[in-house]
Design a protein around this motif. Structure first.
Motif, PDB file in Angstrom:
ATOM      1  N   VAL A  10       0.861  -1.181   0.000  1.00  0.00           N
ATOM      2  CA  VAL A  10       0.000   0.000   0.000  1.00  0.00           C
ATOM      3  C   VAL A  10       0.898   1.233   0.000  1.00  0.00           C
ATOM      4  O   VAL A  10       2.125   1.134   0.156  1.00  0.00           O
ATOM      5  CB  VAL A  10      -0.951   0.007   1.213  1.00  0.00           C
ATOM      6  N   LEU A  11       0.294   2.380  -0.164  1.00  0.00           N
ATOM      7  CA  LEU A  11       1.100   3.602  -0.283  1.00  0.00           C
ATOM      8  C   LEU A  11       1.906   3.871   0.975  1.00  0.00           C
ATOM      9  O   LEU A  11       3.045   4.346   0.898  1.00  0.00           O
ATOM     10  CB  LEU A  11       0.186   4.784  -0.598  1.00  0.00           C
ATOM     11  N   GLY A  12       1.340   3.584   2.139  1.00  0.00           N
ATOM     12  CA  GLY A  12       2.070   3.824   3.373  1.00  0.00           C
ATOM     13  C   GLY A  12       3.335   3.002   3.466  1.00  0.00           C
ATOM     14  O   GLY A  12       4.401   3.519   3.848  1.00  0.00           O
ATOM     15  N   THR A  13       3.261   1.729   3.114  1.00  0.00           N
ATOM     16  CA  THR A  13       4.454   0.881   3.173  1.00  0.00           C
ATOM     17  C   THR A  13       5.474   1.273   2.112  1.00  0.00           C
ATOM     18  O   THR A  13       6.685   1.221   2.354  1.00  0.00           O
ATOM     19  CB  THR A  13       4.061  -0.588   2.998  1.00  0.00           C
ATOM     20  N   GLU A  14       5.008   1.692   0.941  1.00  0.00           N
ATOM     21  CA  GLU A  14       5.937   2.077  -0.116  1.00  0.00           C
ATOM     22  C   GLU A  14       6.636   3.394   0.204  1.00  0.00           C
ATOM     23  O   GLU A  14       7.818   3.571  -0.117  1.00  0.00           O
ATOM     24  CB  GLU A  14       5.202   2.179  -1.451  1.00  0.00           C
ATOM     25  N   VAL A  15       5.932   4.321   0.818  1.00  0.00           N
ATOM     26  CA  VAL A  15       6.574   5.571   1.244  1.00  0.00           C
ATOM     27  C   VAL A  15       7.671   5.264   2.250  1.00  0.00           C
ATOM     28  O   VAL A  15       8.783   5.827   2.184  1.00  0.00           O
ATOM     29  CB  VAL A  15       5.534   6.535   1.842  1.00  0.00           C
ATOM     30  N   PHE A  16       7.396   4.363   3.188  1.00  0.00           N
ATOM     31  CA  PHE A  16       8.405   3.985   4.177  1.00  0.00           C
ATOM     32  C   PHE A  16       9.609   3.324   3.505  1.00  0.00           C
ATOM     33  O   PHE A  16      10.763   3.630   3.842  1.00  0.00           O
ATOM     34  CB  PHE A  16       7.779   3.042   5.206  1.00  0.00           C
ATOM     35  N   ASN A  17       9.370   2.409   2.576  1.00  0.00           N
ATOM     36  CA  ASN A  17      10.471   1.723   1.909  1.00  0.00           C
ATOM     37  C   ASN A  17      11.347   2.691   1.123  1.00  0.00           C
ATOM     38  O   ASN A  17      12.583   2.622   1.182  1.00  0.00           O
ATOM     39  CB  ASN A  17       9.926   0.637   0.972  1.00  0.00           C
ATOM     40  N   GLU A  18      10.709   3.591   0.377  1.00  0.00           N
ATOM     41  CA  GLU A  18      11.487   4.529  -0.434  1.00  0.00           C
ATOM     42  C   GLU A  18      12.247   5.530   0.438  1.00  0.00           C
ATOM     43  O   GLU A  18      13.337   5.968   0.064  1.00  0.00           O
ATOM     44  CB  GLU A  18      10.562   5.287  -1.393  1.00  0.00           C
ATOM     45  N   ALA A  19      11.694   5.890   1.591  1.00  0.00           N
ATOM     46  CA  ALA A  19      12.336   6.894   2.436  1.00  0.00           C
ATOM     47  C   ALA A  19      13.433   6.309   3.310  1.00  0.00           C
ATOM     48  O   ALA A  19      14.420   6.999   3.604  1.00  0.00           O
ATOM     49  CB  ALA A  19      11.296   7.596   3.313  1.00  0.00           C
ATOM     50  N   THR A  20      13.300   5.035   3.728  1.00  0.00           N
ATOM     51  CA  THR A  20      14.249   4.478   4.702  1.00  0.00           C
ATOM     52  C   THR A  20      15.113   3.354   4.152  1.00  0.00           C
ATOM     53  O   THR A  20      16.213   3.121   4.648  1.00  0.00           O
ATOM     54  CB  THR A  20      13.491   3.960   5.932  1.00  0.00           C
ATOM     55  N   VAL A  21      14.619   2.623   3.142  1.00  0.00           N
ATOM     56  CA  VAL A  21      15.373   1.481   2.622  1.00  0.00           C
ATOM     57  C   VAL A  21      16.194   1.889   1.405  1.00  0.00           C
ATOM     58  O   VAL A  21      17.421   1.761   1.388  1.00  0.00           O
ATOM     59  CB  VAL A  21      14.424   0.321   2.271  1.00  0.00           C
ATOM     60  N   THR A  22      15.528   2.386   0.381  1.00  0.00           N
ATOM     61  CA  THR A  22      16.236   2.800  -0.830  1.00  0.00           C
ATOM     62  C   THR A  22      16.738   4.240  -0.758  1.00  0.00           C
ATOM     63  O   THR A  22      17.513   4.658  -1.618  1.00  0.00           O
ATOM     64  CB  THR A  22      15.327   2.659  -2.060  1.00  0.00           C
ATOM     65  N   LEU A  23      16.286   4.996   0.238  1.00  0.00           N
ATOM     66  CA  LEU A  23      16.690   6.398   0.441  1.00  0.00           C
ATOM     67  C   LEU A  23      16.392   7.265  -0.778  1.00  0.00           C
ATOM     68  O   LEU A  23      17.147   8.183  -1.095  1.00  0.00           O
ATOM     69  CB  LEU A  23      18.180   6.484   0.796  1.00  0.00           C
ATOM     70  N   ASN A  24      15.300   6.961  -1.445  1.00  0.00           N
ATOM     71  CA  ASN A  24      14.865   7.758  -2.587  1.00  0.00           C
ATOM     72  C   ASN A  24      13.793   8.732  -2.086  1.00  0.00           C
ATOM     73  O   ASN A  24      12.597   8.499  -2.252  1.00  0.00           O
ATOM     74  CB  ASN A  24      14.321   6.854  -3.691  1.00  0.00           C
ATOM     75  N   TRP A  25      14.230   9.810  -1.468  1.00  0.00           N
ATOM     76  CA  TRP A  25      13.296  10.750  -0.851  1.00  0.00           C
ATOM     77  C   TRP A  25      12.398  11.456  -1.861  1.00  0.00           C
ATOM     78  O   TRP A  25      11.229  11.687  -1.567  1.00  0.00           O
ATOM     79  CB  TRP A  25      14.063  11.761  -0.009  1.00  0.00           C
ATOM     80  N   PRO A  26      12.875  11.835  -3.029  1.00  0.00           N
ATOM     81  CA  PRO A  26      11.954  12.441  -4.008  1.00  0.00           C
ATOM     82  C   PRO A  26      10.795  11.521  -4.396  1.00  0.00           C
ATOM     83  O   PRO A  26       9.651  11.970  -4.505  1.00  0.00           O
ATOM     84  CB  PRO A  26      12.859  12.750  -5.206  1.00  0.00           C
ATOM     85  N   LEU A  27      11.088  10.224  -4.597  1.00  0.00           N
ATOM     86  CA  LEU A  27      10.020   9.292  -4.939  1.00  0.00           C
ATOM     87  C   LEU A  27       9.071   9.105  -3.755  1.00  0.00           C
ATOM     88  O   LEU A  27       7.845   9.020  -3.929  1.00  0.00           O
ATOM     89  CB  LEU A  27      10.602   7.953  -5.370  1.00  0.00           C
ATOM     90  N   ALA A  28       9.619   9.045  -2.546  1.00  0.00           N
ATOM     91  CA  ALA A  28       8.770   8.940  -1.356  1.00  0.00           C
ATOM     92  C   ALA A  28       7.885  10.172  -1.215  1.00  0.00           C
ATOM     93  O   ALA A  28       6.705  10.066  -0.857  1.00  0.00           O
ATOM     94  CB  ALA A  28       9.637   8.769  -0.108  1.00  0.00           C
ATOM     95  N   ALA A  29       8.429  11.345  -1.524  1.00  0.00           N
ATOM     96  CA  ALA A  29       7.628  12.568  -1.459  1.00  0.00           C
ATOM     97  C   ALA A  29       6.543  12.577  -2.519  1.00  0.00           C
ATOM     98  O   ALA A  29       5.411  13.013  -2.262  1.00  0.00           O
ATOM     99  CB  ALA A  29       8.539  13.786  -1.617  1.00  0.00           C
ATOM    100  N   ALA A  30       6.856  12.068  -3.720  1.00  0.00           N
ATOM    101  CA  ALA A  30       5.853  12.006  -4.778  1.00  0.00           C
ATOM    102  C   ALA A  30       4.720  11.046  -4.407  1.00  0.00           C
ATOM    103  O   ALA A  30       3.537  11.334  -4.640  1.00  0.00           O
ATOM    104  CB  ALA A  30       6.500  11.577  -6.094  1.00  0.00           C
ATOM    105  N   LEU A  31       5.061   9.914  -3.799  1.00  0.00           N
ATOM    106  CA  LEU A  31       4.032   8.984  -3.337  1.00  0.00           C
ATOM    107  C   LEU A  31       3.196   9.606  -2.224  1.00  0.00           C
ATOM    108  O   LEU A  31       1.980   9.381  -2.142  1.00  0.00           O
ATOM    109  CB  LEU A  31       4.683   7.688  -2.855  1.00  0.00           C
ATOM    110  N   SER A  32       3.829  10.382  -1.368  1.00  0.00           N
ATOM    111  CA  SER A  32       3.085  11.068  -0.308  1.00  0.00           C
ATOM    112  C   SER A  32       2.121  12.091  -0.887  1.00  0.00           C
ATOM    113  O   SER A  32       0.987  12.239  -0.393  1.00  0.00           O
ATOM    114  CB  SER A  32       4.063  11.756   0.652  1.00  0.00           C
TER     115      SER A  32
END
Length: 295
Positions: A250-272
């Motif tokens: 879900v979007l919540g888990t993907e935001v967490f993965n992109e922000a903390t695992v892959t460290l892709n903050w722009p993608l995490a921000a776009a998902l947010s």
């Protein structure tokens, strides 16, 4: 006598004083709202257009790479769909289960009404993480339900109740039900027992009284509860993560993965921002539905 003193358009001094007092009272809340919500939201919007994590922190070029990755990748469309389905199912069943409880608490004249209301919302005193682990014990492969089914020979193998969307949905329904009860308790103010008595005197049975009086008058509270539960469900992270076992995206888990695992903050921000768009769309539909009910 002065004409200024007798002018009807002259505002009394107390009006100006009260406006100033109201502004002073609102100022701390507005400042807190700006610091804790608006500024992070502006930074999140800016970070979604950055070309890298460093650019999200320092402010780099404005690029659409993150939004292109979100909009043109079928995986994220599937994640958004899973999020909406999860939120809809949780909101639907939480409202259905909470409705009779809230209706009973509103209608009861028992002296234990306060105690019963406190018991209905008592799960909010326990962390959602703790309750999620409790559901993992209940629905696990060697949990209470599977052990009971095998002990009475109803099943020969393990029934998969966790590590899937079913387990996440069941856990979220129980976790968010108290919010639905509270929303309905505050939204059932239109219910009037005298209307029901009048309908009964005119020959209406209980089913007609419920469908034509109780349900229409309680719909604003039901919609408010559904909106609250839906928003909390689609923004949840811990429960889908634990109950899904990494298989529920879900979007919540993907935001967490992109922000903390892959460290892709722009993608995490776009998902947010995509999640924020879903919030806004649901709230818009809720306002339209509420206006049509009040019309």
């Amino acid at each position: 006598m002065s004409t200024a003193a007798t002018s009807p358009s002259a505002a009394p001094p107390s009006a100006n004083v009260s406006r100033g007092v109201l502004l002073m009272l609102l100022l701390p809340g507005l400042i807190a709202l700006g610091v804790t919500f608006l500024l992070p939201l502006i930074w999140l919007f800016r970070a979604s257009f950055a070309s890298s994590t460093i650019g999200a922190l320092s402010g780099g070029d404005w690029v659409l790479a993150s939004y292109i990755a979100v909009l043109f990748d079928p995986f994220y469309w599937r994640v958004a769909w899973n999020t909406l389905v999860l939120g809809f199912n949780v909101a639907l069943f939480a409202v259905i289960l909470a409705f009779p409880i809230a209706l009973f608490l509103v209608r009861t004249e028992s002296r234990w009404r306060g105690v019963l209301t406190a018991l209905a919302v008592a799960p909010l005193l326990t962390s959602s993480v703790v309750r999620t682990y409790g559901w993992m014990v209940i629905l696990g492969d060697r949990g209470v339900i599977n052990s009971t089914l095998q002990s009475v020979s109803l099943t020969s193998g393990v029934v998969r109740l966790t590590n899937n969307s079913f387990g996440a949905t069941v856990a979220l329904i129980e976790i968010l039900m108290p919010y639905a009860i509270l929303a309905m308790l505050s939204g059932f103010g239109r219910l009037n027992a005298q209307l029901e008595e009048a309908a009964a005197m005119l020959g209406a049975n209980r089913f007609k009284i419920f469908t034509r009086i109780i349900l229409p008058l309680s719909l604003p509270g039901v919609l408010t509860a559904a909106l609250l539960v839906f928003v909390l469900a689609i923004s949840s992270f811990v429960t889908p993560r634990l109950m899904g076992g990494g298989r529920v995206f879900v979007l919540g888990t993907e935001v967490f993965n992109e922000a903390t695992v892959t460290l892709n903050w722009p993608l995490a921000a776009a998902l947010s921002m995509l999640l924020l768009v879903l919030f806004s769309s649901v709230i818009f539909l809720y306002q339209r539905a509420l206006r049509s009910l009040e019309a």
